[in-house]
Each structure stands twice: as structure tokens, then as C-alpha cells.
Design an enzyme around this catalytic site. Structure first.
Site, mmCIF file in Angstrom:
data_model
loop_
_atom_site.group_PDB
_atom_site.id
_atom_site.type_symbol
_atom_site.label_atom_id
_atom_site.label_comp_id
_atom_site.label_asym_id
_atom_site.label_seq_id
_atom_site.Cartn_x
_atom_site.Cartn_y
_atom_site.Cartn_z
ATOM 1 N N ARG A 154 43.396 30.078 35.039
ATOM 2 C CA ARG A 154 42.080 29.669 35.844
ATOM 3 C C ARG A 154 40.051 30.292 34.811
ATOM 4 N NH1 ARG A 154 41.196 31.468 41.030
ATOM 5 N NH2 ARG A 154 39.642 33.161 40.522
ATOM 6 N N ARG A 157 36.390 28.070 25.851
ATOM 7 C CA ARG A 157 35.418 27.314 25.186
ATOM 8 C C ARG A 157 35.108 27.507 23.382
ATOM 9 N NH1 ARG A 157 32.592 28.383 29.512
ATOM 10 N NH2 ARG A 157 33.217 27.191 31.360
ATOM 11 N N ASP A 191 40.650 29.053 46.008
ATOM 12 C CA ASP A 191 38.995 28.970 45.739
ATOM 13 C C ASP A 191 38.602 29.118 47.312
ATOM 14 O OD1 ASP A 191 38.824 30.610 43.422
ATOM 15 O OD2 ASP A 191 39.275 27.820 42.602
HETATM 16 N N1 UDP Z 1 41.158 38.119 33.411
HETATM 17 C C1 UDP Z 1 41.135 38.795 33.026
HETATM 18 N N2 UDP Z 1 40.042 39.597 32.362
HETATM 19 C C2 UDP Z 1 38.760 39.453 32.802
HETATM 20 C C3 UDP Z 1 38.598 38.342 33.774
HETATM 21 C C4 UDP Z 1 39.786 37.672 34.284
HETATM 22 O O1 UDP Z 1 42.476 38.683 31.677
HETATM 23 O O2 UDP Z 1 38.209 39.432 32.247
HETATM 24 C C5 UDP Z 1 42.148 37.134 33.976
HETATM 25 C C6 UDP Z 1 42.895 37.470 35.139
HETATM 26 O O3 UDP Z 1 44.477 37.779 34.468
HETATM 27 C C7 UDP Z 1 42.642 38.148 36.413
HETATM 28 C C8 UDP Z 1 42.614 36.249 36.220
HETATM 29 O O4 UDP Z 1 42.094 35.589 35.177
HETATM 30 O O5 UDP Z 1 43.896 38.131 37.335
HETATM 31 C C9 UDP Z 1 41.258 35.657 37.660
HETATM 32 O O6 UDP Z 1 40.458 36.192 37.582
HETATM 33 P P1 UDP Z 1 38.987 36.148 38.336
HETATM 34 O O7 UDP Z 1 37.990 37.297 37.628
HETATM 35 O O8 UDP Z 1 39.115 34.884 38.364
HETATM 36 O O9 UDP Z 1 40.174 35.912 40.052
HETATM 37 P P2 UDP Z 1 39.083 36.804 40.671
HETATM 38 O O10 UDP Z 1 39.047 38.155 41.506
HETATM 39 O O11 UDP Z 1 37.688 36.219 40.492
HETATM 40 O O12 UDP Z 1 40.196 35.724 42.022
#
Ligand code: UDP
Length: 372
Positions: A171, A175, A355
Site C-alpha cells: 500500500r 519514491r 479503502d
Molecule cells: N506502515 C509502516 N510504517 C508506517 C506506516 C505504515 O510500516 O509508518 C505499514 C504498516 O505495515 C501498515 C501498512 O503500512 O500496516 C498500512 O498502513 P496505513 O497507515 O496505510 O494503514 P491505515 O491504518 O491507514 O489503513
């Protein structure tokens, strides 16, 4: 005779979109919700002039013009761009992983230097990544995995990274440019005035009853409509008869602070393992710290977010789409397909880490099937 064509159980995004489409197709619809408010987990509530995302931060983003046009019929969207900051033991890093992150992590200056550093570190993964840990290291290398991914992910999911599916980390964009936009999306923003207002607009002219538990009053409610659209948890619908699906739940500790600025950003992720919360949301920054008249707000509202394993009585937030749960869900899905006159939809009904745009797309697609 049935009074309604459809009884929609749950007024979150799936339910609201389906109900809106049903009404537009000339159907009679009743929407019920067990909570005393509409909008499911996108519900926002005004506190000190700030729209507080009561069930966690929701930032709308999509690549699909059709979905963007759809939501814009019900809300005006601002230009908010999600750029969370990671706090690892007091060191701050830009997210998602981009040139600012690589510069802070390794001191590299050019994209070539960053790419070389990642290349060197990803070598430890030889075969195709089998789990989140391997996927993360193969995307950004071990240093970033250890400081910005491992602790956060394990807190969020309550499971080791090597036991989690690789797709979760996909997800996040990686970049080689100086671009802190968290999402790779053409369209992004927050509905001005909050999500509750947007959902209310979708439900305009539709009968809605809140504070009604469908499963507790099922026999009676089923008599009201020809067809049910159920957006609650699928295993609960079937009385857990094949076993319980696992969910992650989230608890929020909300605070009103008598200062205008707590952390200078809507989201700060705490990516170490020791800090008990996963992130802190400062809600006013979703709308640039201003009220609807453009005035600065003197106070601020923050929410510390704690992730926990779901247990009965908690709110389910995230389906755990690992192998075990996916297999069990497939069995429930078969049961669902053998039921007549009921549609299961949404994050809980379809047990899917949707999402918002995807959940809307799913409801629109189902509506097309139903009404065309
Ligand atoms: N993630 C991470 N570090 C961060 C933010 C996200 O490793 O600082 C990883 C983590 O595995 C998480 C996934 O990305 O479960 C998706 O995170 P996101 O914040 O997109 O999830 P949301 O809670 O917003 O759906």
C-alpha cells in the site's frame, strides 16, 4: 406486503452509497444502524470547532474519476494531502519512503545514491518475498524496515512481520523523488465540514432509523423488506457457526489541548516498538487549522491510537487477511451465497481491507447489478 424493496443494515459508506443508488432507481429503502449516529466509521463529530474523526483518520483518495465525481456530488473536498511524519525514538522521518526519508536515514543526496543504498540492502532477499518482512526489505532495505516499518506494523497488527501477508506493505509508495504525498492518487481531499455531513447528503430523502440492532430484531425487520443489504461482520451474521474471523480493533484516547498546535501535522506515526500508541492524529490539520469561516482555532484535539486484538464488545476495524482468516472467510462466503435475498457488503460484510474509494466502487457495482 413488504413496505420496502431494501432494508440496508449499516449507514457507513457501503450502506449509504447503496441506499442512495436504490433511491435513485426508484426503490423504497430503509436504512438502519445500531449506533445512534449515521456514517459508520467515517463518522466525524465537531469538538471545539474541529471535525474529529471519531473512528480514526479518514483521508479520501482515489485514482478513479467516476468515484471522485460521485463523492463530489455530496461534499466539497479540500486540498488536504496526507503527509504523515514518522517519529522513531525522537528522530523524525518523512513518509512515505522518498528522497527526504533516504536523506535523513543515510545522508544520501541524489536518487542514484539512494537507489544504490536500497539495492545493497535488498540483496539479502533472494527469492520472491513470502511475507511482509521480506517484502519490506526487498522494497526499501533493512534500515528502513527496522526503524520505520517493523515496530509500527507489529503494533498495528499484533503479529510478527514474518507472519503477515506481503500485500499490506505494498500500500505504501517508494519514491526516488522529494514527494511526501502518502498516496499515489490522482484525487485526494477531506470533505469540508466532515464526513458525517457527506453521508447525510447521500441519505437525503431516505428513511433512516438509528439505535436499532438488526440481528436482535431480525425476524421482525426481515418482514419489512424484499431484500436485505447487510454491512455488518459476516461471521456475526451467521452466529459464528464456522468459527470467529479475527479483526484488529483500535482504541482512541482523545484530548482537548489548550494550545493551537501540538505536533504541526495531522498524523505522526510512532514507529518504535516501545511507544504503546501507533500514531497521534491532530484533527484540525485535516482542515488546515481553520474553522469554516477561515478563522484560526485556538485549541486543538488529538487522538492517540492504540491497536488491539478484537474481542467481543469491541469495534472491529481491520480484517486480518492472513491465510487462516481468508480460508475461513471463503467458507462464510459460500454460506452467504446460499442465502436468499441478502447482499453482504463493505469492509466487514466482505471481510476485506477496503479503502473508502474501493468500498464505494463495490457498492456502486452491486447497485448496477441490482438495478439494471
Ligand atoms: N506502515 C509502516 N510504517 C508506517 C506506516 C505504515 O510500516 O509508518 C505499514 C504498516 O505495515 C501498515 C501498512 O503500512 O500496516 C498500512 O498502513 P496505513 O497507515 O496505510 O494503514 P491505515 O491504518 O491507514 O489503513
Amino acid at each position: 406486503m413488504d413496505k420496502y424493496n431494501y432494508l440496508v443494515v449499516g449507514s457507513g459508506l457501503y450502506g449509504a452509497v447503496f441506499a442512495q443508488q436504490a433511491k435513485a432507481a426508484g426503490k423504497k429503502v430503509l436504512v438502519i444502524d445500531k449506533r445512534h449516529n449515521i456514517a459508520g466509521n467515517v463518522y466525524t463529530e465537531k469538538v471545539e470547532g474541529i471535525n474529529v474523526h471519531k473512528y480514526g483518520a479518514h483521508i479520501f483518495h482515489t485514482n478513479t474519476k467516476e468515484i471522485w465525481d460521485y463523492v463530489n456530488q455530496y461534499a466539497k473536498f479540500n486540498r488536504f494531502t496526507n503527509s504523515p511524519v514518522a517519529n522513531y525514538k525522537g528522530e523524525l522521518y518523512s513518509l512515505p519512503f522518498n528522497m527526504y526519508t533516504f536523506n535523513k536515514m543515510w545522508g544520501v543526496v541524489t536518487p542514484e545514491e539512494a537507489a544504490a543504498k536500497i539495492e545493497e540492502q535488498r540483496k539479502e532477499i533472494i527469492d520472491a518475498p513470502q511475507n511482509l518482512e521480506e517484502q519490506a526489505i526487498s522494497l526499501v532495505g533493512r534500515d528502513i524496515y527496522e526503524k520505520l516499518i517493523k515496530g509500527y506494523t507489529e503494533k498495528q497488527w499484533g503479529r510478527e512481520c514474518c507472519e503477515l501477508p506481503a500485500f499490506i506493505i505494498k500500500r505504501l509508495p517508494v519514491r526516488l523523488t522529494f514527494d511526501n504525498n502518502y498516496f499515489n492518487a490522482l484525487y485526494q481531499g477531506i470533505p469540508v465540514g466532515g464526513y458525517t455531513k457527506m453521508v447525510k447528503n447521500m441519505l437525503e430523502g431516505i428513511e433512516v432509523r438509528t439505535g436499532i440492532d438488526y440481528l436482535e430484531n431480525k425476524a421482525e425487520l426481515d418482514k419489512l423488506a424484499e431484500k436485505i443489504v447487510y454491512t455488518g461482520a459476516i461471521d456475526v451474521y451467521f452466529g459464528y457457526k464456522l468459527g470467529t474471523l479475527e479483526y484488529r480493533s483500535v482504541k482512541f484516547e482523545n484530548e482537548i489541548l489548550d494550545k493551537p498546535n501540538f505536533q504541526g501535522n495531522a498524523a505522526v506515526n510512532y514507529t518504535d516498538r516501545e511507544t504503546p500508541w501507533t500514531r497521534i492524529i491532530e484533527h484540525k490539520w485535516f482542515e488546515f487549522g481553520k474553522d469554516e469561516n477561515g478563522n484560526d482555532l485556538p485549541k486543538t484535539v488529538i487522538s492517540r491510537e492504540y491497536s488491539s486484538e478484537w474481542k467481543p464488545g469491541d469495534e472491529p476495524y481491520y480484517p486480518v487477511n492472513d491465510e487462516k482468516n481468508s480460508t475461513l472467510y471463503a467458507e462464510y462466503k459460500k454460506l452467504a451465497e446460499s442465502e436468499n435475498n441478502i447482499i453482504f457488503g463493505g469492509r466487514l460484510g466482505e471481510y476485506k481491507y477496503y479503502d473508502m474509494d474501493a468500498v464505494i466502487a463495490s457498492a456502486l457495482e452491486m447497485s448496477k447489478k441490482e438495478f439494471n
